[in-house]
Motif scaffolding. Structure first.
Motif, mmCIF file in Angstrom:
data_model
loop_
_atom_site.group_PDB
_atom_site.id
_atom_site.type_symbol
_atom_site.label_atom_id
_atom_site.label_comp_id
_atom_site.label_asym_id
_atom_site.label_seq_id
_atom_site.Cartn_x
_atom_site.Cartn_y
_atom_site.Cartn_z
ATOM 1 N N LEU A 91 0.835 -1.199 0.000
ATOM 2 C CA LEU A 91 0.000 0.000 0.000
ATOM 3 C C LEU A 91 0.870 1.250 0.000
ATOM 4 N N GLY A 92 1.979 1.212 0.726
ATOM 5 C CA GLY A 92 2.879 2.359 0.773
ATOM 6 C C GLY A 92 3.457 2.704 -0.584
ATOM 7 N N LEU A 93 3.780 1.699 -1.381
ATOM 8 C CA LEU A 93 4.314 1.976 -2.717
ATOM 9 C C LEU A 93 3.270 2.613 -3.621
ATOM 10 N N ASP A 94 2.005 2.345 -3.343
ATOM 11 C CA ASP A 94 0.938 3.008 -4.091
ATOM 12 C C ASP A 94 0.738 4.451 -3.648
ATOM 13 N N VAL A 101 11.487 7.670 0.697
ATOM 14 C CA VAL A 101 10.589 6.743 1.388
ATOM 15 C C VAL A 101 10.339 5.517 0.515
ATOM 16 N N ARG A 102 10.134 5.750 -0.768
ATOM 17 C CA ARG A 102 9.878 4.642 -1.684
ATOM 18 C C ARG A 102 11.088 3.700 -1.772
ATOM 19 N N THR A 103 12.282 4.278 -1.772
ATOM 20 C CA THR A 103 13.494 3.454 -1.811
ATOM 21 C C THR A 103 13.607 2.601 -0.554
ATOM 22 N N LEU A 104 13.316 3.203 0.595
ATOM 23 C CA LEU A 104 13.412 2.475 1.857
ATOM 24 C C LEU A 104 12.418 1.320 1.906
ATOM 25 N N ILE A 105 11.160 1.573 1.553
ATOM 26 C CA ILE A 105 10.168 0.508 1.698
ATOM 27 C C ILE A 105 10.347 -0.575 0.625
ATOM 28 N N ALA A 204 17.495 -0.522 12.717
ATOM 29 C CA ALA A 204 18.107 0.386 11.753
ATOM 30 C C ALA A 204 17.049 1.073 10.897
ATOM 31 N N GLU A 205 16.016 0.333 10.516
ATOM 32 C CA GLU A 205 14.933 0.931 9.712
ATOM 33 C C GLU A 205 14.223 2.030 10.489
ATOM 34 N N VAL A 206 13.954 1.757 11.769
ATOM 35 C CA VAL A 206 13.300 2.771 12.608
ATOM 36 C C VAL A 206 14.146 4.041 12.672
#
Length: 213
Positions: A91-94, A101-105, A204-206
């Motif tokens: 859903l986040g990529l949509d 943000v898109r690269t991270l997710i 690390a993601e957080v």
């Protein structure tokens, strides 16, 4: 001659069921913490079940290939959690607009897709008894993901990145907490090693997401 029962001799005895029983009580307490972290209420109905030898996939010599009840429970809980992470990411990529943000997710999706395949494979190896023990604690219907997905769907376009980062941060903190509980309570070294890696990656993601907010 009387048997030598000195502490040195007892220490040399091979580990066995006695050690498993001695560790059952603290493991049960930590299991309760693991359940609470993901929203499963109430104490476990029994002590973690005995280790189940896994079907042997190729593993390094000397590696621990048993899956105990608490290991199977962790794997089942983390499988459900990871499936929810991938829902959030899809859903986040949509919805996400910020390229960072898109690269991270997208990286989260790649990492957790691989982990999901590994954990499902280990649960299959553990056999039906371990899988059944884990299934008794299905938490998929009452985690933070359901509310988070609803928030993300309802977010205005201008707020989508911020809401996504908040939802995913909360979700990944839970994963790190669950992984740390497994490191303390688990019996399988390969499952505990996976839990350590999950703890490091989610932490690390957080931290990365805090810098993007």
């Amino acid at each position: 001659m009387a048997a030598d029962l000195s502490p040195r001799t007892r220490a040399a005895e091979p580990a066995g069921p006695r050690l498993r029983r001695a560790s059952a009580r603290p493991a049960t307490a930590l299991l309760t913490v693991m359940l609470a972290l993901t929203g499963c209420g109430g104490p476990p109905t029994a002590d973690p079940s005995p280790p189940v030898p896994s079907a042997t996939a190729p593993v390094p010599a000397g590696a621990d290939t048993t899956i105990s009840g608490i290991d199977a429970l962790f794997l089942a809980m983390m499988v459900a959690h990871t499936e929810q992470t991938l829902e959030i990411v899809r859903l986040g990529l949509d919805r996400a607009g910020d390229p960072r943000v898109r690269t991270l997710i997208a990286a989260v999706r790649s990492t957790e897709t691989d982990e999901l395949a590994t954990m499902r494979g280990w649960l299959r190896e553990a056999g039906p008894s371990a899988a059944a023990a884990a299934a008794r604690h299905d938490h998929s219907g009452h985690s933070d993901a359901t509310a988070g997905l609803a928030r993300l769907r309802a977010a205005a376009p201008a707020d989508a990145d911020r809401v996504l980062l908040d939802v995913l941060t909360r979700h990944q903190r839970t994963a790190a907490d669950l992984a740390r509980a497994q490191v303390a309570a688990g019996t399988s070294e390969r499952v505990r090693d996976l839990a350590r890696r999950i703890d490091r990656s989610r932490t690390a993601e957080v931290e990365l997401m805090a810098g993007l907010g």
